[in-house]
Design an enzyme around this catalytic site. Structure first.
Site, PDB file in Angstrom:
ATOM      1  N   ASP A   1       2.528  -0.295   0.781  1.00 31.71           N
ATOM      2  CA  ASP A   1       3.709   0.544   0.570  1.00 31.71           C
ATOM      3  C   ASP A   1       4.970  -0.305   0.474  1.00 31.71           C
ATOM      4  O   ASP A   1       5.514  -0.748   1.498  1.00 31.71           O
ATOM      5  CB  ASP A   1       3.815   1.550   1.726  1.00 31.71           C
ATOM      6  CG  ASP A   1       5.053   2.408   1.615  1.00 31.71           C
ATOM      7  OD1 ASP A   1       5.455   3.020   2.629  1.00 31.71           O
ATOM      8  OD2 ASP A   1       5.636   2.473   0.509  1.00 31.71           O
ATOM      9  N   ASP A  53       8.550   1.552  -5.621  1.00 31.74           N
ATOM     10  CA  ASP A  53       7.892   2.058  -4.426  1.00 31.74           C
ATOM     11  C   ASP A  53       6.426   2.390  -4.661  1.00 31.74           C
ATOM     12  O   ASP A  53       6.088   3.482  -5.127  1.00 31.74           O
ATOM     13  CB  ASP A  53       8.644   3.303  -3.922  1.00 31.74           C
ATOM     14  CG  ASP A  53       8.073   3.810  -2.619  1.00 31.74           C
ATOM     15  OD1 ASP A  53       8.551   4.841  -2.118  1.00 31.74           O
ATOM     16  OD2 ASP A  53       7.134   3.164  -2.092  1.00 31.74           O
TER      17      ASP A  53
HETATM   18  C1  LIG Z   1       4.252   6.326   2.407  1.00 29.58           C
HETATM   19  C2  LIG Z   1       3.358   7.523   2.413  1.00 29.58           C
HETATM   20  C3  LIG Z   1       1.942   7.163   2.737  1.00 29.58           C
HETATM   21  C4  LIG Z   1       1.022   8.350   2.761  1.00 29.58           C
HETATM   22  N1  LIG Z   1       1.559   9.499   3.472  1.00 29.58           N
HETATM   23  C5  LIG Z   1       0.695  10.429   4.020  1.00 29.58           C
HETATM   24  N2  LIG Z   1      -0.597  10.230   3.925  1.00 29.58           N
HETATM   25  N3  LIG Z   1       1.215  11.464   4.607  1.00 29.58           N
HETATM   26  C6  LIG Z   1       2.982   9.759   3.463  1.00 29.58           C
HETATM   27  C7  LIG Z   1       3.864   8.558   3.371  1.00 29.58           C
HETATM   28  C1  LIG Z   2      13.285   6.033   0.661  1.00 35.00           C
HETATM   29  C2  LIG Z   2      11.898   6.483   1.043  1.00 35.00           C
HETATM   30  C3  LIG Z   2      10.927   6.219  -0.099  1.00 35.00           C
HETATM   31  C4  LIG Z   2       9.532   6.631   0.276  1.00 35.00           C
HETATM   32  N1  LIG Z   2       9.114   5.954   1.492  1.00 35.00           N
HETATM   33  C5  LIG Z   2       8.034   5.124   1.529  1.00 35.00           C
HETATM   34  N2  LIG Z   2       7.447   4.760   0.408  1.00 35.00           N
HETATM   35  N3  LIG Z   2       7.617   4.700   2.703  1.00 35.00           N
HETATM   36  C6  LIG Z   2       9.985   6.169   2.651  1.00 35.00           C
HETATM   37  C7  LIG Z   2      11.414   5.772   2.310  1.00 35.00           C
END
Ligand SMILES: CC1CCN(C(=N)N)CC1
Ligand SMILES: CC1CCN(C(=N)N)CC1
Length: 350
Positions: free
Chosen positions: A34, A238
């Site tokens: 991520d 992202d």
């Molecule tokens: C960054 C994301 C990863 C996956 N997520 C999830 N399984 N709820 C949500 C946030």
């Molecule tokens: C600004 C947000 C983008 C989505 N996120 C993430 N991928 N962990 C959380 C922060």
């Protein structure tokens, strides 16, 4: 040092999972890499059984190389309202042979329901900047920050694909994964993200936007149109967000080309007939143009009737910047470069 590991998409490319080896002997967990967060956290022997539904669990007491970070805790919440928290160990972490011995591994003592029901996701490996790592009282470094100086080159690359496995590489650029040239753009990491400005975007192959040149006889009362062919977009790269979240003006321009499209409160965004033909979406970084095929933007059915489908481009309203998530990234070969002082992002066609 270099590493290479597969990024395998879940259904509808909702997320990509990559095997990571933790501890001695190796415990393999499949993590969501991520670039929008900076904690490496895992389902663990400390996660209540009621919150575990099939996930692999890291057990530090079964690793001869684990060390508890005394007094350290972490607590994170994500854009979709999910969250997790717990305490911290260091251990050997190996991603496709790129290895760091003292990586902070954050063990979950609590995960929210959306993680519990996300049965193939054993945790996250954060690849944003370490300034937004949530460990207290002493903030910990991301895997990339830790291994950067050992890598042949201070880079990691993402080659995400639609409905088939792609690759995350660490420490080298595999020239077989892209065509043409890689165009680089400076990153503003002041908020902890890989934030960039894309030079322009365009919708479809039609000249849907009023190009200012075509109306040079425009009466002075005409507003000069925001010519999308030269309108920049600022946002974060992202890998942990599924869709492309863009300004309302871009969403309106895009979905005006789809006759059945509507912005549905109940569905939570733009939907359209699943048999609609969607325009491509193109963005440019310097001299490199990336085209997201319209098919990628027909993201997934809203429900089991399969009549209405949810768009891969949605509004970035109330975030404050756009999010170039997997829908945008899977059309490109992306280089995340950080020599420790001037981070850059590179984009190439593939
Ligand atoms: C960054 C994301 C990863 C996956 N997520 C999830 N399984 N709820 C949500 C946030
Ligand atoms: C600004 C947000 C983008 C989505 N996120 C993430 N991928 N962990 C959380 C922060």
């Amino acid at each position: 040092d270099t590493g290479s590991a597969a990024a395998t998409p879940e259904q509808y490319d909702i997320q990509y999972l990559t095997p990571v080896s933790l501890g001695t002997p190796p415990q393999i967990l499949n993590l969501d890499f991520d670039s929008g967060s900076s904690d490496l956290w895992v389902f663990s022997s400390e996660t209540p059984a009621s919150q575990v539904k099939g996930q692999a669990q890291y057990n530090p007491s079964k690793s001869s190389t684990s060390k508890e970070v005394s007094g350290a805790t972490w607590d994170i919440s994500y854009g979709d309202g999910s969250s997790s928290s717990g305490n911290v160990y260091t251990d050997v972490v190996n991603v496709g042979n790129a290895t760091f011995a003292g990586q902070a591994v954050e063990t979950a003592q609590q995960v929210s329901s959306s993680f519990t029901s996300d049965t193939n996701n054993d945790g996250l490996l954060g690849l944003a900047f370490s300034t937004i790592n949530t460990v207290q009282p002493e903030q910990q470094k991301t895997f990339f920050d830790n291994i950067r100086d050992d890598l042949d080159s201070p880079v990691w690359t993402a080659d995400l694909k639609h409905n088939e496995p792609g690759t995350y590489n660490f420490g080298f650029i595999d020239d077989s994964l892209y065509t043409g040239k890689i165009a680089y753009t400076d990153v503003d990491s002041s908020d902890g993200f890989w934030m960039i400005t894309l030079d322009s975007y365009s919708v479809g192959s039609s000249t849907s936007n009023l190009s200012s040149r075509a109306f040079h006889h425009r009466p002075s009362t005409f507003p000069s149109p925001s010519d999308s062919a030269s309108t920049p977009l600022t946002g974060i790269a992202d890998t942990g967000t599924t869709l492309a979240l863009l300004p309302d003006s871009v969403c309106t321009e895009y979905y005006s080309q789809v006759s059945s499209a509507a912005n549905s409160q109940t569905a939570g965004g733009y939907v359209f007939d699943c048999d609609a033909t969607l325009p491509d979406f193109t963005y440019t970084v310097g001299s490199t143009t990336i085209t997201i095929p319209g098919e990628y933007i027909n993201y997934a059915p809203v429900d089991t009737t399969g009549e209405q489908c949810f768009g891969g481009i949605q509004s970035d309203a109330d975030i404050g910047f756009s999010i170039f998530g997997d829908i945008a990234l899977k059309a490109a070969f992306v280089v995340f470069e950080d020599d420790g002082s001037s981070p850059r992002l590179g984009f190439a066609q593939k």
